[in-house]
Structures are given as C-alpha cells and as structure tokens.
Motif scaffolding. Structure first.
Motif, PDB file in Angstrom:
ATOM      1  N   SER A   3     -44.582  17.141  -0.399  1.00  0.00           N
ATOM      2  CA  SER A   3     -44.982  18.021   0.686  1.00  0.00           C
ATOM      3  C   SER A   3     -44.697  17.330   2.024  1.00  0.00           C
ATOM      4  O   SER A   3     -43.977  16.318   2.069  1.00  0.00           O
ATOM      5  N   ASP A  46     -56.318  22.712   6.948  1.00  0.00           N
ATOM      6  CA  ASP A  46     -56.653  23.463   5.743  1.00  0.00           C
ATOM      7  C   ASP A  46     -55.729  22.982   4.616  1.00  0.00           C
ATOM      8  O   ASP A  46     -54.543  22.729   4.842  1.00  0.00           O
ATOM      9  N   THR A  93     -54.190  23.320   0.500  1.00  0.00           N
ATOM     10  CA  THR A  93     -53.858  24.262  -0.564  1.00  0.00           C
ATOM     11  C   THR A  93     -54.386  23.711  -1.880  1.00  0.00           C
ATOM     12  O   THR A  93     -53.921  22.667  -2.358  1.00  0.00           O
ATOM     13  N   TYR A  94     -55.355  24.390  -2.441  1.00  0.00           N
ATOM     14  CA  TYR A  94     -55.961  23.941  -3.702  1.00  0.00           C
ATOM     15  C   TYR A  94     -55.161  24.475  -4.893  1.00  0.00           C
ATOM     16  O   TYR A  94     -54.483  25.496  -4.807  1.00  0.00           O
TER      17      TYR A  94
END
Length: 594
Positions: free
Chosen positions: A348, A405, A407-408
C-alpha cells in the motif's frame, strides 16, 4: 510526504502580446488574460496555501487613471478567496457595459483586473508570518510608470541579511527585513543607479539591471516582475535550483513554476513548453517583444530533486516516469525485507502523494514474478476534516493516531506483512505518532515502510522549510549512534570547526557536519531511525527502508540538487547555513539558521 512541511512557492506571469480588442474579437472577452492566469494558479495551488496574490497592468492607461491593480489574500483558502473577490468585482463591472468591446475600452478603475500583463503568486511561508504584508506580489510605487515595480517569486536567499545591511549602508531605510521586501528594494536601488529614460513609459535595460542585482543573490530563485509601463521579466538562478517553464506565441507569453499548468491552460503538448534555462531571464517589453537573455554566469546545474520526489505535481510526463522509477528501485530491498513472501504481503502507500511511486512498485513486482498474485490496496486515507483542540498532551496524542481512516479486512492479523510506500521521512513525527499506531491496529506481523527518498540529513535553505538539525530524524539518529558507539566527541570537534568557519567568508567555508554521517553506514542509519520512530506500544515487527542516493540519481538524472541528502550545497551560503545550524543545535539555540 507524511510530515507536514512548508515548501516551495508558485509563481506565474502572463503577457498578452496583442491589444485587448483582439481577444474580444477572438475569445469574446477582455478578460482572456485574467481567466488564463486564474487557471494557471489553480493548477499550481499545491505550491502555496498560506497566501495568494495577483497584480495586473494596463498599458494604455491615461494620466489620471490607475495603471495597475493588486490584491492579496491570506485567509484559510487564499486562492479561492482571491479569485472569488476579483471575480465578483469583474461580474459587477461587466454588467455596466453593453458588450465586451465597450468594456475593453473602459479604464482600469471601471473594469478591474483587465489588462495586458498579469502576475500571480501562491505562498508557502518559509520567512515571515501569515499576513498580507508577507504575501506577494510586493510593490514599489512611483508616479513614473517605469519606476513602479511589482515583484513575486519562488525563492529562498541565504544572504538576505547581508543584502539588507548593504542597502542600509548605502542610505536606504527599509521598514522590514522580509526577503521579498529586501529583494524589491535592491532591484529598485539598481534601477535608480542606471541611466534614466526620458519618459515614464520608456523601458530600462532590464537585463542589465538583473545582471547587477541577481549577482548578489545567493540561493535558489525564480523571480518575476511587472513594471508599470508594461515591461515584464522572469529570471531563474544560475544553478536552476528552482523550476520555471515558459511558452510564447504571437498572442501570449507565459512563465510558470510547473510545466503542466501551462500545458493545461493553453492546450499544449509537452514538447512546446520549454524549461527556462538556468541563469536566463525571459523579458517582454512594452511593445510585446519577447527575448531570452543570459543574466548570470554559467554554473553547474543543480536542479532540486525534491521537485521530482514530492514538490511538483505528478502530471508532468517526465516527473511521472521518474516517480514510477523511484518505486521500482525500492523493490529489491522490499522483497528482501519480507523474505520474497508475495502470498503473505500486502502493498500500500501513504500519503496520497506517494501513489505514483507505489504504482512503480506494483509494476516491478508483477514483472519480477509473472503470474504470481500481488496483493495490494489502499490501507489508509487521511481524514481531511479531522481537528482536535484538546490541549492535554496524552489525550491529544491518542486522538492524533486517528487522523487516518484505515481499511479493515485486508490484512490477515498475525500472518500478513504490510508494506507502505512513502515519499520521504523528514521529521518522523506523523510516522511515529499517527501512521505506525494506526497500521498496527490492523494486526500485521511485520510493517515495512519504504521511502522513495533517501534520509534527509541536512537543513535545506533553498526550498523545504527545515532550517535546523533538530527537525531531522536522521540527525537525531546519527547523534544517537555516535553516543552508542562511544564517539560523542566527534560532535564537539565538528562544532568547533563550524564555529571557526562562521568567522570566514562564505566561499571559504566547508560543511562541517559531513564527518558526523561518515561515522555510520547507510544501513546503520536506517536501522537507528527505525528504532527511534518505533512507538513503545507497537506490536508488529518494524523495518524502514530508504532509497539510495545512487538509485535516486539514476531515476532523476537531470536533477542533481540533493544537498539535503548529501550535504553538497549548490551555493556558498549553504555551507554557512549548515554550520550555523550545527552550532545552534549544539548551543540549544532555537532560531533559524538563515
């Protein structure tokens, strides 16, 4: 760049080479120039969010009428506020005329910001506060139009104090020491010493003025000026530290800090927008003539490589290729860090500006193992609306970890490695206090942070607002290593040499911080940075990887300005700045080194 840093400004100037009626006939509006300048600034708004300013000159203004207008904003959204304010006044003024041709014949006071010359600026503050006075353009007014000068630039000078002192000694009484005011006063001083034209609209020898004035500027700069008589110039430093591009045809001449802004505004292919050569000035005179003239002696080019890594937008064709190459160059070290485990590694990036380098990583991974699945995704998104006004340090730090935030469901807790690509790691505060705790909540077995830039080891006095060693995690790491190796006395020795150098002329100084970094290998430095940035509560194993300087040069071959990585400063003033910063650090003096 995960750290919040102020950096290079944006400047653009525009000259309409025909009279306003031509643009009314062809484009239906006397505001063709204003519309293009607004678009040029919008496409460079990444270069300044502390302030915005715009100036306009009307060539055919008659005595008794204003011949220029100037507006600035330093609000929360300065460019939007500036364009909105001017746009409202333009709309209101146009309502008073029957058609565009009638409007084009009106004086400037009746048709605001309608002229043939425009100058725009976007400010990131590296000197001075967030006030209107600190915003560009700055102006020196005179009833003689060719003595009225409006100035804006993308620059940092290392010797502003010396220029200020020389002006004071010559009899000038400046009411401030801001770099833009000092530079303006010095240009006007040179102007006043030159042979005076017979009429207020006649042109000076602008190139001669710049050869005298700019020879005194130590630093990186692109400076643009509008004269009230209709002359214009844009000059770039001899090493090409700061970027500038230009284009002209029989309708317009334009200079801007980024090439894609010009391409977008005038629908041009890359090949038609040229780099303003280092040491040259683009000059347009009142009659619309355009010339390129060398104003500074030739020097080895040292274009700032951080423009390619981070500063400039990535929609420039060359920058896009280079950032992808920077990502590709990281892959061998990344694969080594995760044991070539494609199956249990997610790739990522953070922040969004690292996206292009991340694409290069994914491409290289896919080519190295064709047919093998590469797991990737957007793990973190910055919450742009996140604010906290809590003053308790503990509570504030806890909330700060939620600026992003996450990303799960992408990371398999306890079994997956997580690799994130970053542009660069400078101070490391955001990495330590927000990013790493946030990534750790996802439960990865190992976190690998890969920086597309080498460690930033030295202060930058030409662009990045890093004026001291105390702001650099790499310097914190080398001092820590020296102490752990029992070599802390090396700092004492370097500081003593730096103190001695500060009594010498700039050209006799050396960078006395260089031996500090020679005391450790690049791997040792990276590992120590990793140790210092690791939050105490982090559960995952942590590895931080940096781009090598050799790989950086291969990826960005035309941009050799890497002094913040290498300590090889492009002007004599850089060595004075680094030595002053070293002494300030040692003496615990919390002030700028330039």
């Amino acid at each position: 760049m995960s750290d919040d840093l102020q950096h290079e400004c944006g400047v653009t100037c525009l000259r309409l080479r025909r009279n306003l009626n031509y643009y009314v006939r062809k484009y239906g509006s006397p505001y063709y120039g204003f519309q293009k300048l607004a678009l040029l600034l919008e496409k460079q708004h990444n270069r300044g969010q502390d302030g915005a300013g715009m100036a306009c000159v009307r060539i055919d203004a008659a005595p008794g009428e204003p011949f220029y207008q100037l507006r600035k904003s330093c609000g929360e959204l300065p460019l939007a506020e500036l364009l909105g304010e001017i746009g409202s006044s333009v709309t209101a003024a146009l309502d008073n005329f029957s058609d565009a041709a009638a409007a084009a014949a009106a004086p400037l006071r009746e048709l605001p910001f309608c002229g043939e010359l425009y100058l725009g600026h976007l400010r990131y503050g590296t000197f001075g506060r967030r006030t209107l006075d600190a915003c560009h353009p700055v102006v020196r007014e005179s009833s003689w139009r060719n003595h009225t000068l409006m100035l804006a630039g993308n620059f940092n000078l290392t010797n502003t104090a010396a220029i200020f002192a020389a002006l004071a000694e010559s009899g000038h009484h400046l009411q401030g020491i801001r770099d833009n005011e000092v530079m303006l006063a010095q240009l006007v001083h040179c102007l006043e010493k030159m042979a005076q034209p017979e009429h207020s609209t006649d042109s000076f020898d602008i190139a001669a003025m710049l050869r005298i004035a700019a020879a005194e500027w130590d630093g990186g700069f692109v400076v643009s000026g509008l004269f009230g008589n209709g002359d214009l110039f844009a000059i770039r430093d001899a090493a090409g530290i700061r970027p500038a591009y230009y284009y002209f045809d029989d309708e317009i001449a334009v200079v801007a800090s980024e090439r894609p802004a010009i391409q977008t505004a005038f629908d041009l292919p890359t090949a038609e927008v040229n780099e303003l050569p280092p040491g040259y000035a683009l000059i347009t005179t009142r009659d619309g003539a355009v010339t390129l003239q060398r104003c500074l002696p030739e020097r080895p080019p040292r274009r700032c490589v951080f423009e390619r890594i981070y500063f400039s937008r990535g929609n420039d064709a060359e920058i896009h290729r280079e950032r992808r190459a920077l990502g590709r160059a990281l892959v061998p070290a990344i694969l080594d860090a995760v044991g070539n485990d494609y199956e249990n590694t997610v790739f990522s990036y953070i922040p969004n500006t690292a996206l292009i380098s991340y694409h290069g990583v994914i491409e290289e991974l896919s080519e190295r193992a064709p047919g093998r699945r590469v797991r990737f995704g957007q793990i973190a998104v910055k919450d742009a609306k996140f604010r906290t006004f809590i003053t308790d340090p503990g509570q504030r730090r806890e909330l700060f970890a939620h600026v992003y935030d996450v990303t799960y469901g992408v990371i398999r807790p306890g079994s997956d490695n997580l690799v994130v690509i970053d542009d660069s790691i400078v101070r490391g505060n955001t990495m330590r206090n927000a990013i790493l705790p946030m990534l750790d909540r996802l439960g990865p077995k190992k976190i690998v942070v890969a920086s597309s830039a080498p460690p930033l080891c030295y202060p930058d006095c030409y662009g990045i607002d890093v004026a001291g060693f105390g702001e650099l995690i790499a310097f914190e790491a080398i001092i820590s290593l020296l102490r752990r190796k029992g070599r802390a006395s090396l700092l004492d020795e370097c500081v003593a040499l730096a103190r001695a150098d500060l009594s010498r002329p700039d050209f006799q100084m050396l960078n006395r911080a260089l031996p500090l970094y020679s005391a450790a290998s690049s791997d040792e430095l990276a590992d120590e940075i990793c140790r210092l940035l690791r939050p105490p509560e982090l559960k995952a194993e942590l590895k931080i990887i940096f781009q090598s300087r050799d790989a950086l040069r291969e990826c960005c071959p035309k941009h050799t300005g890497d002094w913040y990585f290498s300590g090889d400063y492009p002007t004599p003033g850089g060595n004075r700045v680094v030595n002053r910063a070293l002494v300030n650090y040692y003496d615990q003096i919390n002030e700028r080194a330039y």
